[in-house]
Enzyme design. Structure first.
Site, mmCIF file in Angstrom:
data_model
loop_
_atom_site.group_PDB
_atom_site.id
_atom_site.type_symbol
_atom_site.label_atom_id
_atom_site.label_comp_id
_atom_site.label_asym_id
_atom_site.label_seq_id
_atom_site.Cartn_x
_atom_site.Cartn_y
_atom_site.Cartn_z
ATOM 1 N N GLU A 7 0.879 -1.143 0.000
ATOM 2 C CA GLU A 7 0.000 0.000 0.000
ATOM 3 C C GLU A 7 0.931 1.210 0.000
ATOM 4 O O GLU A 7 1.520 1.529 1.029
ATOM 5 C CB GLU A 7 -0.883 -0.078 1.232
ATOM 6 C CG GLU A 7 -2.288 0.391 0.990
ATOM 7 C CD GLU A 7 -2.379 1.850 1.266
ATOM 8 O OE1 GLU A 7 -2.662 2.201 2.413
ATOM 9 O OE2 GLU A 7 -2.138 2.633 0.333
ATOM 10 N N CYS A 17 -1.589 8.904 2.387
ATOM 11 C CA CYS A 17 -1.206 8.320 1.093
ATOM 12 C C CYS A 17 -2.193 8.691 -0.006
ATOM 13 O O CYS A 17 -1.819 8.857 -1.162
ATOM 14 C CB CYS A 17 -1.082 6.807 1.212
ATOM 15 S SG CYS A 17 -2.411 6.054 2.140
#
Lengths: 492, 498
Positions: free
Chosen positions: A262, A297
């Site tokens: 991720e 993110c």
């Protein structure tokens, strides 16, 4: 040697911090120590034990022993009971956990209390509900009884980042435990403290020793050891794309352990001129980039505004961005805390300089706030072009680049001009546009008329170089499962 | 005449407890307008107390409470919050486990230890299992043509009606409530007028747990009145019924003449246990014994026919009787070592004794038991008939008591045919050590559950429900969620040009 330390926060909250490595339900010493810094002040909080090869081995062995010693074959209801109990204890100690999170990470205490810590509990509860609901299939085959079983993988490693320490911890451990894997988690050496406090709750909840192990250390030492370990059957990593590559390489060079990643993002936030309520779009857009000081993110770090409403948007967005309090995270008024570290601070400031030198206009901010801690003003760049560094590279700070666009084809091309594909957003009142554009966007999450809506029951993960695999929701179970087909001859 | 809600009742061990006797509607205990009904202690044949029953007005009030709550409140509650409430309810049931077990034992006659360790324990597990589904009920997106966006929603039905029997008062309620709540419905449940007390204690816990008023409504009354009003009610979207096949037909008819409400029927059975020549006979005998005598034979899935390969018949019979003697201690429900309590009522007691007479007249042989036990309470000895064949009434009709009929077979094909020669198809078992036999027999028998080398093994996560005239629809497991949801497909047309 003492593996706890007393600490009082600047808002007067007394904490007892665990500083050891958590292996086999015990806190032990490591091979070295690392100091963790309070990013609001730049002062050292304490030193924590770091894991070298010896301790990584100990942790993996503990997890391995626990897996084959009963956890693999444990009753799903018992796993559910333990996970729910752990969630109850998190609720009980919410205040303390939130304080540690804010101390070590710098995020506003209100965020830690409303999002991070509740998110940890919600994740545990959601996956507790999954333990006894994992089904294989019976598949019609001639002359055979054929069926699949969904089995756990074994010892699962997790390497988590510093931006949402407890939430990221829960995203890794909850689905793994639900599927009866055991885990070894390496926290970021920048934010080791909240997970160590959580570790005490693991013991209190009654988890067997070795099921959950929490260690810390530098990525290139401890993280690398974990990624290369031959008894770790799977590694889940959240962090930068650069390090993600190293993890994948490490797996390739050792036991081909399963890898989920991720990684970073440069998510486009697209505002069409038929947006119903511009103020709302501005509200969400601001949340999209400045939440957690831009250290997200999936941050909407590129905003594309259709030309007809561009000037209006800029005016409103600038006003809203300038209006928030950046400062002491214990203050209820604060909406933005410091960047995580001096290094990150320098990096973000470096990008701001680069933006200016590449010819973009710094419309707002661009400066440090105060002279202690790593605070940066909410910053806006306009007059950007697609190939600028500040449009291509992940800054991971409170810096947004805003562009104009003409029409949908134009903006989708610009939105896709990136190696990333983590998230995206579309603001529009048109049904057709909402569906068509979200269908076209190459991103793992597309928000329509909102941003950063993340929950335990919807999947999250990236397209392209933002990673592979999905976290949260039942989809996450796939990462922690391996499928066996059994085919019994009954008449071949 | 209105009696106070709370009544004090005395147990056979001298202890006194307080019970609710009013209807539970909209989170309040209210007296009904139906007649007072006496509930009898089957161990002593004495009246425990009277309870209020629901007439048509009360059924209306309950259904309207549920409908209003669904529209205004319950459907807007986030799934994770629903899960939290259901888990909280389970926590409270755990806290009050003993009290719930006492009520089951008092009103139904089952042993207190069985009520506590099986009925209440499994009920709590049922609520916890389904709490975990509340936020995991997913529709699908389905690709059709490029210019359409299609997806399904699995929506709650709204108001669900349930009519439950007396054989497992708390557990039968759990099997209905848990999936219904997890799927987002509001419920009106009619308990059996023979065992109305346990559910009212549960109702008090529902309120304590914090469920909004109107989510759970519990009433009682006779089937032909209260039950009938519920199954005919136009605002009830679905009826879930567990009981006799005869009454099941009435529920189905009621739906057909009212609003075509969705149905789920869990009816009778005459399940066959097949003992093969290569079975571990002692193990088979022990499982088979529980298979018929658990709950005093008052289980829809009771293994009331045993088909034994002729080569091992006598050996099996000896072992079966040995286990029966060892396992079945008949006695007062509140005695620690009681396994079998009384049958539920005089009517059932008479019916079972009558079937024993029928069996004798048909030429079957009583190899064990066959009589009343004691002279107070509706106790019947565990009874074993041998020398049976599948045309006998005691091999075809559901007795619902501790009476088993054993027949021989020559070949496995014959056993399969005999087992399938029934209007029922609820459960069954096969005892064998051979892999092929196990898979072949379980494939061939037309029932909803097949046990291999065991019986009466339940899990919250595996479905339960009958073939043929044992009913339709599944309880427990993910499958049961389908019974409590309805599927809507949404198809959005957009042209490929914006």
């Amino acid at each position: 040697m003492s593996l706890t330390t007393e600490f009082t926060t600047t808002d007067g909250y007394k904490l007892t911090l665990n500083t050891g490595l958590f292996i086999n339900n015990e806190f032990i010493e490591g091979s070295s120590t690392i100091e963790t810094v309070n990013p609001s002040t730049g002062q050292v909080i304490t030193a924590v034990q770091a894991a070298g090869e010896k301790e990584v081995d100990l942790a993996v062995e503990a997890a391995h022993k626990a897996y084959y010693g009963g956890w693999k074959t444990s009753n799903p209801r018992e796993r559910a009971r333990l996970m729910n109990k752990l969630a109850d204890l998190v609720d009980r100690d919410m205040d303390e956990l939130a304080h540690i999170e804010t101390l070590d990470n710098g995020k506003p205490l209100t965020d830690a209390k409303s999002f991070d810590v509740p998110g940890l509990a919600a994740q545990l509860r959601y996956f507790a509900g999954c333990t006894d609901k994992v089904h294989g299939k019976v598949i019609e085959t001639q002359g055979k009884l054929s069926y699949t079983i969904h089995e756990p993988i074994g010892v699962c490693g997790g390497i988590i980042p510093w931006n949402f320490p407890l939430a990221m911890l829960s995203w890794k451990i909850a689905p793994a435990l639900a599927m009866s894997n055991t885990v070894v988690i390496k926290t970021s050496e920048l934010t080791p403290l909240s997970a160590l406090r959580f570790a005490s709750l693991v013991v209190e909840a009654g988890f067997p020793p070795g099921v959950i192990n929490i260690i810390t250390g530098y990525g290139h030492i401890t993280g690398d050891l974990l990624a290369r370990h031959n008894r770790v059957s799977k590694i889940a990593f959240t962090g930068s794309t650069a390090v993600g590559r190293l993890i994948m390489k490490a797996a390739a060079e050792t036991n081909l352990k399963k890898v989920t990643l991720e990684l970073g993002g440069k998510s486009p936030n697209i505002i069409f001129d038929d947006v119903e309520n511009l103020d709302e779009a501005v509200f969400w857009s601001r949340l999209g980039i400045y939440m957690n000081a831009g250290q997200v993110c999936c941050a909407g770090s590129r905003i594309y505004v259709q030309e007809g409403i561009y000037d209006q948007f800029i005016e409103k967005f600038k006003a809203l961005a300038a209006s928030g309090t950046v400062g002491n995270p214990y203050d209820e008024k604060t909406i933005q805390g410091p960047q995580i570290s001096e290094r990150q601070f320098d990096r973000v400031m470096g990008y701001i300089e680069t933006g200016k030198s590449e010819g973009a206009t710094c419309l707002l901010g661009g400066n440090r706030v105060g002279d202690a801690g790593y605070f940066i003003e909410p910053t806006i760049f306009t007059d950007v072009t697609p190939k600028m560094k500040i449009m291509q590279e992940e800054i991971f700070g409170p810096v947004v680049a805003i562009s104009k666009f003409k029409d949908v084809d134009d903006v989708i091309e610009m939105a896709h001009d990136t190696d990333y594909g983590l998230a995206a957003a579309v603001f529009t009142s048109s049904l057709k546009r909402a569906i068509t554009v979200s269908n076209r966007l190459e991103a793992g999450t597309v928000w329509v008329n909102c941003y950063n809506q993340i929950s335990e029951n919807t999947p999250f993960g990236g397209y392209k170089q933002s990673g592979n695999g999905r976290e949260n929701s039942v989809y996450a179970l796939d990462n922690y499962t391996q499928i066996k087909a059994v085919k019994i001859n009954i008449g071949l | 005449m209105v009696q106070p809600d709370l009544q004090t009742v005395r147990l056979s061990n001298g202890k006194e407890i307080t019970v609710h006797t009013h209807l539970f509607i909209n989170n309040e205990f209210v007296p009904g307008h139906g007649p007072l009904i006496e509930t009898i202690n089957p161990a002593t044949e004495e009246v425990i107390c009277s309870v209020h029953s629901a007439d048509e007005q009360d059924v209306n009030a309950a259904v309207n409470a549920a409908a209003t709550c669904f529209k205004d409140t319950w459907r807007k509650v986030a799934p994770a919050e629903k899960a939290r409430l259901i888990n909280k309810l389970a926590d409270l049931m755990e806290r009050d486990r003993d009290e719930l077990a006492i009520l089951d034992a008092l009103d139904n006659g089952k042993a207190f230890t069985v009520a506590r360790d099986v009925d209440i324990t499994d009920s709590i597990a049922c609520y916890r299992y389904f709490a975990g589904w509340a936020d995991k009920i997913h529709g699908k997106t389905i690709d059709t043509t490029f210019d359409k966006m299609c997806y399904t929603r699995h929506e709650a039905l709204g108001v669900v009606g349930a009519v439950i029997p007396w054989n497992y008062p708390t557990m039968m309620a759990a099997w209905k409530f848990a999936p219904a709540l997890a799927a987002g419905n509001c419920i009106v449940m009619k308990t059996s007028e023979i065992t109305p007390l346990p559910a009212y204690k549960f109702a008090a816990l529902v309120k304590e747990a914090g469920f909004p008023a109107g989510v759970v409504n519990i009433i009682t009354g006779y089937g032909h009145t209260t039950g009938n009003y519920l199954s005919g009610h136009p605002l009830v979207s679905k009826m879930a019924f567990t009981g006799s096949t005869a009454t099941g037909r009435k529920v189905m008819e009621s739906s057909s003449t009212s609003n075509l409400k969705k149905l789920q029927l869990e009816l009778g059975g005459k399940s066959a246990q097949i003992v093969c020549a290569d079975a571990d006979l002692d193990q088979a005998a022990e499982w088979a014994c529980g298979g018929i005598f658990n709950n005093h034979g008052q289980s829809c899935n009771a293994g009331s026919r045993i088909l034994v390969h002729e080569s091992v018949h006598d050996q099996f019979l000896e072992l079966f009787i040995k286990h029966t003697k060892a396992m079945i201690k008949i006695g007062d429900p509140f005695e620690e070592d009681t396994f079998q309590g009384p049958q539920i009522s005089k009517a059932q007691f008479d019916k079972i004794l009558n079937y024993i007479e029928i069996g004798k007249k048909e030429g079957a042989v009583v190899s064990y038991g066959g009589k009343r036990w004691g002279n107070k309470g509706y106790y019947i000895e565990p009874t074993v008939f041998t020398n049976c064949h599948n045309q006998m009434r005691i091999m075809r009709e559901e007795i619902f008591g501790p009476v088993v009929a054993i027949a021989k077979f020559k070949t496995i094909e014959e056993a399969i045919d005999i087992a399938n020669d029934s209007d029922y198809g609820l459960a069954g078992s096969v005892y064998t050590t051979n892999l092929d036999t196990a898979i072949t027999v379980t494939n061939e028998i037309k029932t909803g559950t097949m046990w291999v080398n065991c019986f009466d093994v339940f899990d919250q996560s595996t479905p339960f429900g009958g073939y043929k005239q044992s009913g339709f629809g599944k309880e427990l497991g993910k499958y049961s969620l389908q019974e409590y949801t309805q599927v809507k497909v949404v198809k959005i047309l957009r042209s490929s040009k914006i």
